[in-house]
Design an enzyme around this catalytic site. Structure first.
Site, PDB file in Angstrom:
ATOM      1  N   LYS A 156       0.804  -1.217   0.000  1.00  0.00           N
ATOM      2  CA  LYS A 156       0.000   0.000   0.000  1.00  0.00           C
ATOM      3  C   LYS A 156       0.842   1.275   0.000  1.00  0.00           C
ATOM      4  O   LYS A 156       0.449   2.290  -0.570  1.00  0.00           O
ATOM      5  CB  LYS A 156      -0.962  -0.022   1.184  1.00  0.00           C
ATOM      6  CG  LYS A 156      -2.053  -1.089   1.066  1.00  0.00           C
ATOM      7  CD  LYS A 156      -2.999  -1.046   2.235  1.00  0.00           C
ATOM      8  CE  LYS A 156      -4.155  -2.024   2.050  1.00  0.00           C
ATOM      9  NZ  LYS A 156      -3.724  -3.411   1.947  1.00  0.00           N
TER      10      LYS A 156
ATOM     11  N   GLU B  23      -3.497   7.473   7.923  1.00  0.00           N
ATOM     12  CA  GLU B  23      -4.333   8.320   7.080  1.00  0.00           C
ATOM     13  C   GLU B  23      -5.415   8.971   7.933  1.00  0.00           C
ATOM     14  O   GLU B  23      -5.782   8.446   8.994  1.00  0.00           O
ATOM     15  CB  GLU B  23      -5.016   7.506   5.979  1.00  0.00           C
ATOM     16  CG  GLU B  23      -4.106   6.987   4.912  1.00  0.00           C
ATOM     17  CD  GLU B  23      -4.848   6.177   3.864  1.00  0.00           C
ATOM     18  OE1 GLU B  23      -4.284   5.995   2.778  1.00  0.00           O
ATOM     19  OE2 GLU B  23      -5.970   5.721   4.138  1.00  0.00           O
TER      20      GLU B  23
ATOM     21  N   HIS C 232     -14.874  -4.990   6.947  1.00  0.00           N
ATOM     22  CA  HIS C 232     -14.186  -4.818   5.665  1.00  0.00           C
ATOM     23  C   HIS C 232     -14.454  -5.956   4.683  1.00  0.00           C
ATOM     24  O   HIS C 232     -13.779  -6.061   3.660  1.00  0.00           O
ATOM     25  CB  HIS C 232     -12.676  -4.645   5.873  1.00  0.00           C
ATOM     26  CG  HIS C 232     -12.341  -3.566   6.856  1.00  0.00           C
ATOM     27  ND1 HIS C 232     -12.430  -2.221   6.551  1.00  0.00           N
ATOM     28  CD2 HIS C 232     -11.943  -3.627   8.162  1.00  0.00           C
ATOM     29  CE1 HIS C 232     -12.089  -1.502   7.611  1.00  0.00           C
ATOM     30  NE2 HIS C 232     -11.798  -2.322   8.599  1.00  0.00           N
TER      31      HIS C 232
ATOM     32  N   ARG D  13      -6.571  -8.059  -9.890  1.00  0.00           N
ATOM     33  CA  ARG D  13      -7.231  -9.323 -10.226  1.00  0.00           C
ATOM     34  C   ARG D  13      -8.690  -9.050 -10.562  1.00  0.00           C
ATOM     35  O   ARG D  13      -9.166  -7.919 -10.470  1.00  0.00           O
ATOM     36  CB  ARG D  13      -7.179 -10.281  -9.028  1.00  0.00           C
ATOM     37  CG  ARG D  13      -7.746  -9.654  -7.756  1.00  0.00           C
ATOM     38  CD  ARG D  13      -7.868 -10.641  -6.629  1.00  0.00           C
ATOM     39  NE  ARG D  13      -8.110 -10.010  -5.353  1.00  0.00           N
ATOM     40  CZ  ARG D  13      -9.267  -9.539  -4.927  1.00  0.00           C
ATOM     41  NH1 ARG D  13     -10.323  -9.603  -5.728  1.00  0.00           N
ATOM     42  NH2 ARG D  13      -9.403  -8.980  -3.737  1.00  0.00           N
TER      43      ARG D  13
END
Length: 502
Positions: free
Chosen positions: A120, A204, A239, A297
């Site tokens: 990331k 973040e 998530h 993907r």
């Protein structure tokens, strides 16, 4: 796609995605090779492929993640390409390189694509260079609690700490005050090390009640990149997505086009090849969007994009992997109508825990503008070793309201007994005011359905469910062996292959 791009494709996956790829191969005139573990000997994907090979014990590390064994089977079967589906080896650059070294085409992006976006932090750096909007936060990895405190001073609370190599909700913590910061920081580093062998974390700004919007992109080896618009994936728990729809009920058209352009820019910046998804955090109040990550993907929810655009993404993957240019241009991609996907999982809807076991009765819904991607059948034993998703129900309508009504009707016809499923959860979500008006966010389940009230479990009182279940159970009793599909009688084993008996 008149001439088949490949002679034979090995599908390095299981369940509904293996079936989905097998069907694409059959329509293209390409031979299909299935692989299966001990637990999947009776799985539907084994019976539907042209050939099937056993690859090891039930645990995925010893079977579906054993890429050397899969390559051996590819050579033995004469497959000239491998499709990894999603999960397992689909984003493994080592496997992709091993395929190339073995002279077998990997149907997916390059190893370099995966590496650029797999971490990331490196992905954020790449997107910053490409001019894609980023959430305010640290410029790189945070090594100490003192560094974390400095970042917080600049961006303020709330924040989210993320493991650089994380995924699936692992290595993530939301922090809303100073006294939570140190423990969350250490926990994320620990999870990053334990789950992904990488303790690096970054910070973040945490956007309260955001939307999760993703854009489907496609690239080829000729430098062409297009997007196929967005999918709304905000109905999720921890998530993990539950319901997806396209188009999003919240994204204005001008923002939709900006997100598409940013996604194409992101994919072009790494010379992306094949199907990929750019995921964004979308602030429903300000209508701002920020890059979150890229999945290199095919996605579980790809059917809703296929339904609203009319483009077969799996066939396009196969076509592009052969070195052909994309079969369509950006101007030819249009959104028509509305599509919704509900993920049906073998899980207890009260506790959200997996609920493996033998399916006693199974009746899939049918009807117009309804698609079923499933590997469930009467007598099949859902194994404990893999993801509990056993089916996807996809509906399309001229309008969002029609797609929702059609989904409700489909779910009322869906019969699965012997195991617990989340069908009743889907029914309840579809009737919730926040879902109906499209204002739901990623906190929707947590705020409204984290603990379901017992009185909502009324499925057994549905007359249509009772009648359908009774008919299916009666049909099952007429069979001498419900442990196998009727189609199984048309097959015979030859060594480790499965071939159709003539």
């Amino acid at each position: 796609m008149i001439t088949p791009p490949f002679k034979k494709i090995l599908i390095a996956n299981r369940g509904e995605i293996a079936i989905r790829i097998t069907r694409a191969c059959r329509e293209l005139g390409i031979g299909s090779v299935a692989v299966f573990s001990d637990a999947d000997r009776d799985s539907l994907h084994v019976f539907l492929a042209d050939e099937a090979y056993h690859i090891g014990p039930s645990p995925s590390k010893e079977s579906y993640l054993n890429y050397r064994k899969i390559l051996d089977v590819a050579k033995q079967s004469g497959a000239d390409a491998i499709h990894p589906g999603y999960g397992f080896l689909s984003e493994n650059p080592t496997f992709a390189r091993a395929c190339k070294e073995a002279g077998i085409v990997f149907i997916g992006p390059t190893p370099e694509n995966m590496e650029a976006m797999g971490d990331k932090l490196s992905a954020k750096a790449q997107m910053k260079k490409a001019g894609v909007p980023l959430v305010p936060g640290s410029d790189g990895a945070i090594e100490t609690i003192e560094e974390a405190q400095e970042v917080v001073k600049k961006i303020g609370y709330p924040i989210i700490i993320k493991a650089s190599a994380g995924g699936g909700g692992k290595g993530m913590r939301v922090v809303r005050a100073d006294h939570e910061l140190e423990s969350a920081f250490r926990a994320c580093r620990s999870e990053g090390l334990n789950y992904f062998a990488n303790p690096a974390v970054y910070i973040e700004r945490f956007i309260n009640d955001p939307k999760h919007i993703e854009i489907q992109v496609f690239g080829d080896t000729h430098g062409n990149v297009v997007h196929l618009f967005e999918r709304e994936c905000s109905v999720q728990r921890r998530h993990q997505k539950i319901i997806e729809e396209s188009p999003s009920p919240s994204v204005p058209n001008d923002v939709r086009l900006k997100m598409g352009d940013a996604s194409v820019k992101a994919a072009k910046s790494i010379n992306y090849i094949g199907a990929g998804t750019i995921e964004f955090i979308f602030d429903n109040k300000t209508k701002e969007f920020f890059f979150m990550e890229m999945n290199t993907r095919l996605q579980v929810e790809h059917p809703i994009t296929e339904q609203v655009t009319g483009h077969d993404l799996v066939k396009e993957q196969i076509w592009v992997a052969k070195g052909n240019p994309l079969s369509f241009t950006q101007d030819e991609v249009k959104q028509t109508g509305h599509a919704i996907e509900a993920r049906i999982c073998a899980e207890d809807p009260e506790t959200y825990q997996p609920h493996p076991g033998v399916i006693r009765a199974c009746r899939h819904p049918q009807g117009p503008f309804l698609r079923m991607d499933s590997y469930a059948y009467p007598g099949y034993e859902v194994p404990i070793y893999y993801d509990p998703m056993i089916a996807k129900v996809i509906t399309w309508g001229d309008t969002r309201e029609e797609a929702i009504d059609r989904m409700e009707r489909a779910l009322s016809e869906f019969v699965l007994t012997g195991i617990k499923t989340n069908i009743v959860l889907h029914k309840t979500i579809l009737q919730h005011p926040k879902f109906l008006d499209g204002s739901y966010t990623t906190q929707f389940i947590e705020k409204n359905f984290e603990v379901l009230e017992p009185e909502i479990f009324k499925e057994i009182e549905d007359p249509l469910f009772l009648i359908s279940a009774a008919i299916t159970a009666y049909q099952d009793r007429q069979s001498k062996d419900v442990r196998r599909l009727n189609v199984a009688s048309n097959w015979r084993r030859i060594g480790r292959k499965m071939q159709l008996r003539t």
